[in-house]
Motif scaffolding. Structure first.
Motif, PDB file in Angstrom:
ATOM      1  N   GLU A 101       0.812  -1.218   0.000  1.00 55.21           N
ATOM      2  CA  GLU A 101       0.000   0.000   0.000  1.00 55.21           C
ATOM      3  C   GLU A 101       0.847   1.270   0.000  1.00 55.21           C
ATOM      4  O   GLU A 101       0.331   2.370   0.198  1.00 55.21           O
ATOM      5  CB  GLU A 101      -0.908   0.000   1.230  1.00 55.21           C
ATOM      6  CG  GLU A 101      -0.133  -0.050   2.552  1.00 55.21           C
ATOM      7  CD  GLU A 101      -1.023  -0.282   3.754  1.00 55.21           C
ATOM      8  OE1 GLU A 101      -1.094   0.635   4.598  1.00 55.21           O
ATOM      9  OE2 GLU A 101      -1.651  -1.358   3.837  1.00 55.21           O
ATOM     10  N   LYS A 102       2.161   1.130  -0.275  1.00 53.38           N
ATOM     11  CA  LYS A 102       3.092   2.242  -0.083  1.00 53.38           C
ATOM     12  C   LYS A 102       2.950   3.371  -1.099  1.00 53.38           C
ATOM     13  O   LYS A 102       3.252   4.526  -0.780  1.00 53.38           O
ATOM     14  CB  LYS A 102       4.531   1.717  -0.124  1.00 53.38           C
ATOM     15  CG  LYS A 102       4.878   0.770   1.006  1.00 53.38           C
ATOM     16  CD  LYS A 102       6.284   0.219   0.831  1.00 53.38           C
ATOM     17  CE  LYS A 102       6.615  -0.798   1.919  1.00 53.38           C
ATOM     18  NZ  LYS A 102       7.959  -1.404   1.711  1.00 53.38           N
ATOM     19  N   ASN A 103       2.557   3.066  -2.333  1.00 52.16           N
ATOM     20  CA  ASN A 103       2.580   4.077  -3.401  1.00 52.16           C
ATOM     21  C   ASN A 103       1.190   4.315  -3.992  1.00 52.16           C
ATOM     22  O   ASN A 103       0.925   3.986  -5.149  1.00 52.16           O
ATOM     23  CB  ASN A 103       3.542   3.645  -4.513  1.00 52.16           C
ATOM     24  CG  ASN A 103       4.965   3.496  -4.029  1.00 52.16           C
ATOM     25  OD1 ASN A 103       5.423   4.258  -3.171  1.00 52.16           O
ATOM     26  ND2 ASN A 103       5.682   2.513  -4.574  1.00 52.16           N
ATOM     27  N   PRO A 104       0.275   4.881  -3.219  1.00 53.86           N
ATOM     28  CA  PRO A 104      -1.070   5.135  -3.767  1.00 53.86           C
ATOM     29  C   PRO A 104      -1.024   6.215  -4.855  1.00 53.86           C
ATOM     30  O   PRO A 104      -0.198   7.127  -4.804  1.00 53.86           O
ATOM     31  CB  PRO A 104      -1.861   5.605  -2.550  1.00 53.86           C
ATOM     32  CG  PRO A 104      -0.832   6.215  -1.650  1.00 53.86           C
ATOM     33  CD  PRO A 104       0.413   5.384  -1.832  1.00 53.86           C
ATOM     34  N   ILE A 105      -1.922   6.091  -5.825  1.00 50.33           N
ATOM     35  CA  ILE A 105      -2.053   7.123  -6.867  1.00 50.33           C
ATOM     36  C   ILE A 105      -3.375   7.871  -6.730  1.00 50.33           C
ATOM     37  O   ILE A 105      -3.683   8.761  -7.519  1.00 50.33           O
ATOM     38  CB  ILE A 105      -1.941   6.511  -8.281  1.00 50.33           C
ATOM     39  CG1 ILE A 105      -2.999   5.421  -8.494  1.00 50.33           C
ATOM     40  CG2 ILE A 105      -0.539   5.961  -8.525  1.00 50.33           C
ATOM     41  CD1 ILE A 105      -3.048   4.880  -9.912  1.00 50.33           C
ATOM     42  N   ALA A 106      -4.163   7.489  -5.724  1.00 46.89           N
ATOM     43  CA  ALA A 106      -5.445   8.147  -5.461  1.00 46.89           C
ATOM     44  C   ALA A 106      -5.742   8.029  -3.977  1.00 46.89           C
ATOM     45  O   ALA A 106      -5.072   7.297  -3.236  1.00 46.89           O
ATOM     46  CB  ALA A 106      -6.559   7.510  -6.294  1.00 46.89           C
ATOM     47  N   SER A 107      -6.759   8.740  -3.545  1.00 46.94           N
ATOM     48  CA  SER A 107      -7.139   8.699  -2.133  1.00 46.94           C
ATOM     49  C   SER A 107      -7.735   7.346  -1.778  1.00 46.94           C
ATOM     50  O   SER A 107      -8.517   6.775  -2.542  1.00 46.94           O
ATOM     51  CB  SER A 107      -8.161   9.799  -1.836  1.00 46.94           C
ATOM     52  OG  SER A 107      -8.714   9.629  -0.547  1.00 46.94           O
ATOM     53  N   ASN A 108      -7.377   6.828  -0.604  1.00 48.35           N
ATOM     54  CA  ASN A 108      -7.971   5.587  -0.124  1.00 48.35           C
ATOM     55  C   ASN A 108      -9.262   5.831   0.652  1.00 48.35           C
ATOM     56  O   ASN A 108      -9.814   4.905   1.259  1.00 48.35           O
ATOM     57  CB  ASN A 108      -6.969   4.835   0.764  1.00 48.35           C
ATOM     58  CG  ASN A 108      -5.979   4.014  -0.060  1.00 48.35           C
ATOM     59  OD1 ASN A 108      -6.377   3.221  -0.906  1.00 48.35           O
ATOM     60  ND2 ASN A 108      -4.688   4.225   0.184  1.00 48.35           N
ATOM     61  N   GLU A 109      -9.747   7.071   0.620  1.00 47.23           N
ATOM     62  CA  GLU A 109     -10.960   7.409   1.357  1.00 47.23           C
ATOM     63  C   GLU A 109     -12.228   7.027   0.593  1.00 47.23           C
ATOM     64  O   GLU A 109     -13.314   7.003   1.167  1.00 47.23           O
ATOM     65  CB  GLU A 109     -10.985   8.919   1.652  1.00 47.23           C
ATOM     66  CG  GLU A 109      -9.839   9.400   2.528  1.00 47.23           C
ATOM     67  CD  GLU A 109      -9.824   8.699   3.879  1.00 47.23           C
ATOM     68  OE1 GLU A 109     -10.916   8.565   4.479  1.00 47.23           O
ATOM     69  OE2 GLU A 109      -8.736   8.281   4.328  1.00 47.23           O
ATOM     70  N   THR A 110     -12.104   6.772  -0.708  1.00 44.66           N
ATOM     71  CA  THR A 110     -13.275   6.414  -1.519  1.00 44.66           C
ATOM     72  C   THR A 110     -13.048   5.063  -2.181  1.00 44.66           C
ATOM     73  O   THR A 110     -11.906   4.634  -2.390  1.00 44.66           O
ATOM     74  CB  THR A 110     -13.531   7.462  -2.621  1.00 44.66           C
ATOM     75  OG1 THR A 110     -12.442   7.437  -3.556  1.00 44.66           O
ATOM     76  CG2 THR A 110     -13.662   8.861  -2.024  1.00 44.66           C
ATOM     77  N   GLU A 111     -14.151   4.392  -2.532  1.00 46.45           N
ATOM     78  CA  GLU A 111     -14.043   3.103  -3.219  1.00 46.45           C
ATOM     79  C   GLU A 111     -13.385   3.273  -4.584  1.00 46.45           C
ATOM     80  O   GLU A 111     -12.588   2.440  -5.011  1.00 46.45           O
ATOM     81  CB  GLU A 111     -15.431   2.473  -3.379  1.00 46.45           C
ATOM     82  CG  GLU A 111     -15.432   1.158  -4.166  1.00 46.45           C
ATOM     83  CD  GLU A 111     -14.420   0.140  -3.638  1.00 46.45           C
ATOM     84  OE1 GLU A 111     -13.737  -0.493  -4.471  1.00 46.45           O
ATOM     85  OE2 GLU A 111     -14.303  -0.004  -2.406  1.00 46.45           O
ATOM     86  N   GLU A 112     -13.717   4.377  -5.252  1.00 39.98           N
ATOM     87  CA  GLU A 112     -13.116   4.637  -6.559  1.00 39.98           C
ATOM     88  C   GLU A 112     -11.605   4.809  -6.436  1.00 39.98           C
ATOM     89  O   GLU A 112     -10.828   4.281  -7.241  1.00 39.98           O
ATOM     90  CB  GLU A 112     -13.740   5.887  -7.176  1.00 39.98           C
ATOM     91  CG  GLU A 112     -13.292   6.161  -8.602  1.00 39.98           C
ATOM     92  CD  GLU A 112     -13.967   7.394  -9.179  1.00 39.98           C
ATOM     93  OE1 GLU A 112     -13.656   8.505  -8.704  1.00 39.98           O
ATOM     94  OE2 GLU A 112     -14.807   7.242 -10.081  1.00 39.98           O
ATOM     95  N   GLY A 113     -11.175   5.540  -5.414  1.00 43.60           N
ATOM     96  CA  GLY A 113      -9.750   5.736  -5.194  1.00 43.60           C
ATOM     97  C   GLY A 113      -9.048   4.442  -4.839  1.00 43.60           C
ATOM     98  O   GLY A 113      -7.946   4.158  -5.335  1.00 43.60           O
ATOM     99  N   ARG A 114      -9.670   3.644  -3.965  1.00 48.93           N
ATOM    100  CA  ARG A 114      -9.064   2.369  -3.585  1.00 48.93           C
ATOM    101  C   ARG A 114      -8.938   1.435  -4.790  1.00 48.93           C
ATOM    102  O   ARG A 114      -7.948   0.711  -4.927  1.00 48.93           O
ATOM    103  CB  ARG A 114      -9.882   1.708  -2.471  1.00 48.93           C
ATOM    104  CG  ARG A 114      -9.790   2.436  -1.129  1.00 48.93           C
ATOM    105  CD  ARG A 114     -10.390   1.615  -0.009  1.00 48.93           C
ATOM    106  NE  ARG A 114     -11.833   1.465  -0.136  1.00 48.93           N
ATOM    107  CZ  ARG A 114     -12.727   2.328   0.355  1.00 48.93           C
ATOM    108  NH1 ARG A 114     -12.308   3.425   0.996  1.00 48.93           N
ATOM    109  NH2 ARG A 114     -14.013   2.115   0.216  1.00 48.93           N
TER     110      ARG A 114
END
Length: 643
Positions: A617-630
Motif C-alpha cells: 500500500e506504499k505508493n497510492p495514486i489516489a485517495s484511499n478514502e473512496t471506493e473509486e480511489g481504492r
C-alpha cells in the motif's frame, strides 16, 4: 438507392377467364371502349385506359367487366382505394363472381389499411377458392390483416419533427445517417438533373449532402462534393460511427460489376478519398446496395439479390479483413430473410440490434420496419415489428437510431413537409430501443511533442473476449471516436508500434441512456527507461493472487508489445489499497506481481527480461478514502528498467 414500390406487370384480367360476351342491352360502343382500354393497359398507358373505361361506365354502369379493367388500371397506378372499390363493385354485379376477385379486392384493401374489409374478402376467397398456389399467400395476408387490426388498437408513441429548411427542401431528402456523437449527418438528396448528369433518361440525380450540428442546431446543408459526389447516382449510404468511413451505393457506373455496387471512401484530415469499389467477392453482376457498418469497424451488412438469396432480395454480411479487402459474404439466414424482400439493414452501434425493412414478415401490409437481436450463439432472435404508426399500410423506407437509442430518424412525404420526401425524427418508445451506447472522443498525441498520431483503438468486451469497436485515430489530426456499449465491462487499448500502449477500463454496469460521453486526449509515451504503464484491465480474485480470465486480453496485448520490443526489460509491480494489515498487503501485492510474471513466461517472454516486486500500500495514486480511489490503487504496473 431509394426504394420504390414495384408493381409486377401481370395483366390481371388475363387470368380471370371472365366471359367478354355482352348482354343484348350492352352497346357495341362499350365493347369497343373496353377493347381499347385493354390495349392501353398492355402498353402501360394506364391513364388513357382509365379515361376510356370511365367513358364506358357512363354508357353502362352495370357492366361488371368495366369495373374489373378499371380496377386493374388503378392497381397499376397505385390507386389502391379506387381499385378496391372497382373490384368490390364487380363482385356485387356478378351473380356468381370468380373467387379471385375477392382476393384482388382484399389485396387493394390491405394496401389501403382497410384491414377489416380486407379480412372479410380474404376469408370469402378461402371459402370459395381451390387454387392451392394462392391459398398460402392469402393465409399469410390474413395474418397481416389481423396484425394490422391489433396494431391500430395499440399504437406506439410517435411525434415526428421535421428537421427543417437547413436539411430539407422542395426536393426529396432521405436515408439519413449520423456519427455516434450526432455532430454530423450525411443523407441522400434527389435533385433535378444538370448538364453533367450522365444518365441519359434520368430526370433527377442522387447526391450526398451533409450538415453539422452546432449547439444542438443543424446548420445549413452542403453537398459533399467530389470526389464522392459524381455525375452518377450515389445513395443508400452509411457513415461509420467514428465518421472515418463512408460506405455507399453507386449504380450503372463504368467501374461497376452489376447494376448497383458498393463503394467506400475514407476521410483523412477532413477530406474524403476517391471512392473505391468493394470488388469481388462482395460485388457481383447482380444488385448490391444499402450497406451498414457495425461498430467493430469490420462487419458490413448489405442488401443483394445475388445467387444464394432466399428471396427476391436478402440481407447479407461481409467483413473488412483489411482496408479495402472483404470476405466472402454470408447470408443472414431464414431468421431474417424470407422468400419475399428484405431491405435497408441498419446495425445499431450496440453491434447487436439490426433494423431492417421487410414485406415477408407479418406486418401492416406493405414493407414494414422490423428489428432483431444478435444472440450470444450468433443466431438472430425472431424479428419484431416496430408497430403502428412507425409502420403503416404503405411501404416504409428505412430507419436510423442514434447511438444512445433514444431518437429515430426516417423519411416521409407526409403533408406539412417542405416538399417531396423530408427527413424527420421522433423519440423512440422505450420498449423499441436498442442497448444504449456512449462514446469516448478525443485526440491521440505524442506526449513530448504534442504531434497527432495515427493509433489503433480497440474496445474489447472482457466478459466475451470480443472486439466491439475497432478504429484508428486520424493521421492528420489525431482525432478519434470509439463507441462504448453500456452494461458491459470494456477494455480500451490504444496502441502505436513506436509507443507504449494506453490502457483503460470502463465498467458500465447499468444499461442507461443517461451517461455522458467521455472527452479525453490520450498522450502516448515512447518506451524508455523509467516509463511506467498502468495495466487497468488486470484483475484478480478477491483477496487472492489468481488472475481472472478477463485479465488475459490485456496481458496478451502486453505479450505482443514485449515481443515487438524485444530489447526491453521490465519490472512488474503489484500494488494494493490500505484496507487490511500492511504485511498482508505487501505479501498479496508480491504474489499478484508474480502471477503476472508467470503468465508472461508461459506466453514465451524470457524470464531474464522480467522482474517482479510487491509494493503493498506504499505508493497510492489516489485517495484511499473512496471506493473509486481504492480501486485505482489496486493495480499492476509495468516499468521499463532497461531499453
Amino acid at each position: 438507392m431509394k426504394i420504390k414500390k414495384i408493381v409486377p406487370f401481370i395483366l390481371i384480367i388475363s387470368v380471370l377467364l371472365i366471359s367478354m360476351t355482352l348482354s343484348a342491352q350492352t352497346k357495341k360502343s362499350v365493347l369497343k371502349l373496353c377493347e381499347k382500354a385493354v390495349v392501353e393497359i398492355e402498353n402501360r398507358n394506364f391513364d388513357k385506359a382509365i379515361v376510356l373505361l370511365q367513358k364506358a361506365l357512363k354508357k353502362d354502369s352495370l357492366y361488371p367487366e368495366i369495373y374489373i379493367r378499371l380496377g386493374d388500371a388503378y392497381n397499376f397506378t397505385l390507386q389502391s382505394e379506387n381499385a378496391a372499390a372497382c373490384y368490390n363493385r364487380a363482385i356485387q354485379l356478378f351473380e356468381d363472381p370468380n373467387p379471385i376477385l375477392y382476393m384482388f379486392a382484399a389485396d387493394e384493401e390491405l394496401k389501403s389499411g382497410k384491414y377489416q374489409e380486407a379480412l372479410l374478402n380474404y376469408q370469402k376467397f378461402l371459402q370459395k377458392s381451390t387454387k392451392q398456389d394462392l391459398i398460402l399467400e392469402v393465409e399469410n395476408n390474413v395474418k397481416k390483416c389481423k396484425f394490422g387490426i391489433e396494431a391500430l388498437k395499440n399504437p406506439v408513441n410517435m411525434h415526428p419533427v421535421n428537421l427543417g429548411p437547413s436539411i430539407n427542401s422542395e426536393w426529396d431528402e432521405y436515408l439519413a445517417t449520423l456519427t455516434a456523437d450526432e455532430q454530423e449527418m450525411i443523407y441522400t438528396v434527389r435533385r433535378p438533373r444538370d448538364a453533367k448528369t450522365i444518365c441519359t433518361f434520368c430526370m433527377t440525380e442522387e447526391d450526398f449532402y451533409a450538415s453539422i450540428n452546432q449547439d444542438s442546431v443543424w446548420q445549413l446543408r452542403y453537398p459533399l462534393g467530389p470526389p464522392v459526389n459524381s455525375s452518377y447516382n450515389e445513395g443508400a449510404q452509411t457513415i461509420s460511427p467514428d465518421g472515418k468511413y463512408l460506405f455507399f451505393t453507386l449504380c450503372n457506373a463504368e467501374s461497376g460489376y452489376g447494376s448497383c455496387d458498393l463503394y467506400w471512401s475514407k476521410r483523412i484530415g477532413g477530406r474524403w478519398s476517391r471512392p473505391r469499389n468493394f470488388g469481388a467477392p462482395v460485388n457481383t453482376n447482380n444488385w448490391e446496395s444499402q450497406p451498414s457498418i457495425a461498430p467493430d469497424g469490420k462487419t458490413i451488412y448489405f442488401n443483394s439479390n445475388r445467387e444464394g438469396s432466399i428471396g427476391k432480395s436478402d440481407i447479407w454480411k461481409t467483413e473488412m479483413i483489411e482496408e479495402g479487402v472483404f470476405s466472402v459474404p454470408v447470408n443472414l439466414g431464414p431468421e431474417i430473410n424470407t422468400v419475399h424482400e428484405e431491405n435497408a439493414p441498419f446495425i445499431h452501434p450496440d453491434g447487436t440490434t439490426l433494423y431492417f425493412v421487410s414485406d415477408g414478415h407479418i406486418g401492416m401490409g406493405g414493407r414494414d420496419i422490423f428489428y432483431a437481436t444478435l444472440l450470444a450463439d450468433q443466431t438472430w432472435s425472431n424479428p419484431i415489428n416496430m408497430g403502428y404508426p412507425i409502420n403503416t399500410s404503405a411501404d416504409e423506407l428505412n430507419i436510423f437510431i442514434n447511438a444512445i437509442g433514444t431518437k429515430a430518424y426516417y423519411s416521409s412525404d407526409k403533408e406539412g413537409g417542405l416538399g417531396g420526401m423530408d427527413i424527420y425524427y421522433f423519440m423512440l418508445d422505450e420498449h423499441l430501443r436498442p442497448i444504449p451506447v456512449t462514446y469516448m472522443k478525443g485526440k491521440v498525441k505524442d506526449s513530448d511533442t504534442g504531434q497527432p498520431l495515427e493509433a489503433e483503438i480497440e474496445m474489447v468486451d472482457l466478459n466475451m473476449n470480443k472486439v466491439i469497436t475497432s478504429t484508428k485515430s486520424d493521421p492528420v489530426t489525431g482525432e478519434f471516436l470509439a463507441c462504448i456499449k453500456t452494461g458491459t465491462n470494456v477494455l480500451l487499448n490504444i496502441s502505436h508500434p513506436f509507443y507504449l500502449f494506453y490502457s483503460d477500463n470502463f465498467y458500465l454496469k447499468t444499461i442507461t441512456s443517461e451517461l455522458e460521453p467521455i472527452i479525453k486526449d490520450i498522450l502516448l509515451e515512447k518506451p524508455s527507461k523509467g516509463k511506467t504503464l498502468v495495466m487497468n484491465n488486470v484483475f484478480f480474485e478477491f483477496n487472492q493472487s489468481s488472475l481472472k480470465t478477463e485479465s488475459f486480453v490485456e496481458l496478451d496485448l502486453l505479450v505482443h508489445f514485449l515481443s515487438q520490443n524485444n530489447r526491453l526489460k521490465v519490472e512488474i509491480g503489484g500494488h494494493t489499497d490500505d484496507q487490511g494489515a500492511e504485511d498482508y498487503n505487501q505479501k498479496l501485492s508480491l504474489e499478484r506481481a508474480e502471477s503476472v510474471y508467470k503468465y508472461l513466461i508461459s506466453k514465451g517472454i524470457k524470464s531474464e527480461r522480467l522482474t517482479f516486486k510487491g509494493y503493498g500500500e506504499k505508493n497510492p495514486i489516489a485517495s484511499n478514502e473512496t471506493e473509486e480511489g481504492r480501486a485505482s490503487n489496486r493495480r499492476t504496473e509495468i516499468t521499463i528498467i532497461e531499453n
